[in-house]
Design a protein around this motif. Sequence first.
Motif, PDB file in Angstrom:
ATOM      1  N   LEU A 187     -15.530 -25.347  25.479  1.00 36.48           N
ATOM      2  CA  LEU A 187     -15.217 -25.084  24.075  1.00 36.48           C
ATOM      3  C   LEU A 187     -15.507 -26.284  23.192  1.00 36.48           C
ATOM      4  O   LEU A 187     -15.774 -26.126  21.989  1.00 36.48           O
ATOM      5  CB  LEU A 187     -13.736 -24.696  23.937  1.00 36.48           C
ATOM      6  CG  LEU A 187     -13.308 -23.368  24.567  1.00 36.48           C
ATOM      7  CD1 LEU A 187     -11.817 -23.141  24.368  1.00 36.48           C
ATOM      8  CD2 LEU A 187     -14.097 -22.209  23.975  1.00 36.48           C
ATOM      9  N   ILE A 214     -14.653 -26.664  16.469  1.00 32.00           N
ATOM     10  CA  ILE A 214     -13.572 -26.239  17.357  1.00 32.00           C
ATOM     11  C   ILE A 214     -13.138 -27.423  18.206  1.00 32.00           C
ATOM     12  O   ILE A 214     -13.969 -28.085  18.833  1.00 32.00           O
ATOM     13  CB  ILE A 214     -14.004 -25.066  18.261  1.00 32.00           C
ATOM     14  CG1 ILE A 214     -14.202 -23.797  17.439  1.00 32.00           C
ATOM     15  CG2 ILE A 214     -12.963 -24.813  19.357  1.00 32.00           C
ATOM     16  CD1 ILE A 214     -14.587 -22.589  18.264  1.00 32.00           C
ATOM     17  N   ARG A 239      -8.003 -29.387  22.620  1.00 32.36           N
ATOM     18  CA  ARG A 239      -6.671 -28.987  22.141  1.00 32.36           C
ATOM     19  C   ARG A 239      -6.387 -27.535  22.510  1.00 32.36           C
ATOM     20  O   ARG A 239      -5.261 -27.193  22.919  1.00 32.36           O
ATOM     21  CB  ARG A 239      -6.562 -29.192  20.631  1.00 32.36           C
ATOM     22  CG  ARG A 239      -5.230 -28.748  20.044  1.00 32.36           C
ATOM     23  CD  ARG A 239      -5.142 -29.130  18.576  1.00 32.36           C
ATOM     24  NE  ARG A 239      -4.986 -30.572  18.442  1.00 32.36           N
ATOM     25  CZ  ARG A 239      -3.804 -31.190  18.461  1.00 32.36           C
ATOM     26  NH1 ARG A 239      -2.688 -30.492  18.611  1.00 32.36           N
ATOM     27  NH2 ARG A 239      -3.742 -32.490  18.305  1.00 32.36           N
ATOM     28  N   ILE A 240      -7.381 -26.674  22.350  1.00 34.01           N
ATOM     29  CA  ILE A 240      -7.201 -25.264  22.721  1.00 34.01           C
ATOM     30  C   ILE A 240      -6.947 -25.138  24.220  1.00 34.01           C
ATOM     31  O   ILE A 240      -6.071 -24.384  24.666  1.00 34.01           O
ATOM     32  CB  ILE A 240      -8.430 -24.450  22.305  1.00 34.01           C
ATOM     33  CG1 ILE A 240      -8.577 -24.439  20.781  1.00 34.01           C
ATOM     34  CG2 ILE A 240      -8.329 -23.019  22.833  1.00 34.01           C
ATOM     35  CD1 ILE A 240      -9.821 -23.742  20.285  1.00 34.01           C
ATOM     36  N   SER A 259      -3.465 -26.195  25.054  1.00 33.43           N
ATOM     37  CA  SER A 259      -2.483 -25.172  24.675  1.00 33.43           C
ATOM     38  C   SER A 259      -2.428 -24.068  25.727  1.00 33.43           C
ATOM     39  O   SER A 259      -1.340 -23.593  26.093  1.00 33.43           O
ATOM     40  CB  SER A 259      -2.833 -24.586  23.310  1.00 33.43           C
ATOM     41  OG  SER A 259      -2.862 -25.602  22.318  1.00 33.43           O
TER      42      SER A 259
END
Length: 235
Positions: free
Chosen positions: A126, A132, A136-137, A140
């Motif tokens: 990603l 983007i 961090r995504i 999470s």
Amino acid sequence: MAEALIFHYRKQDSFLNHCNPMTKFLSVIVLCLALIYISLWGILIIFSTLMIAGISQHLPLRQYQRELRFFLVLLALITIMEYVSSNDWIRTASAFFRFSTIILSGILIADSTAPDDLARSLGSLLDKVPFINGWRIASSIELTLSLLPMIFDASLEANTARKARLEIRRNPYRTIIGLSTSIFLLLLDKAEDLSLALEARNYDPDMPRTRLRYGKNDVLLCILIMLITPASFVV
């Protein structure tokens, strides 16, 4: 105790454990999309394949039986409602095995994939997408997958403590409320412990991590998916 509960990662030397997390997740997505369009016989092919994978993974289903009761109740409700609405045994059987296949695929993914490995594999992918924050995504998602097993841990701890105290309540509503309250309080304690542990380790969700490589197991898994998916449409 964690290894004996459903949706927990178990470190072992198996085919699925050595596959890249992204390969496994993409394979599951392809199979789940196929479940929408294929017939009962196609669903049975995918279900049988996952059962073979579960046997090779040595899933401790006997240890999972307590947590599987919840999904068995859902499965029974789905089956009954499908038969009542359609009065068709083929559609009912399709709904039964379709839901069973989805649950089994989730168990296999959780059993063979560490949340940290998933974050490393997903984050590196990603992070290449413009605008983007991939790491961090991925972090999470990692924390979410780490919190989900805590629900089963807290449920087992609360239920074991209730039995140890020899609590007998004839009122089912009070039993449900008391058990739910205990589980919620245990979850808060576990979440606080996790938060303190991450803070003590200077956890940074934006920090890049080493990328997991793809190997021959990933190639073999892709070949199997490319063979199983068309076969499920043909039958």
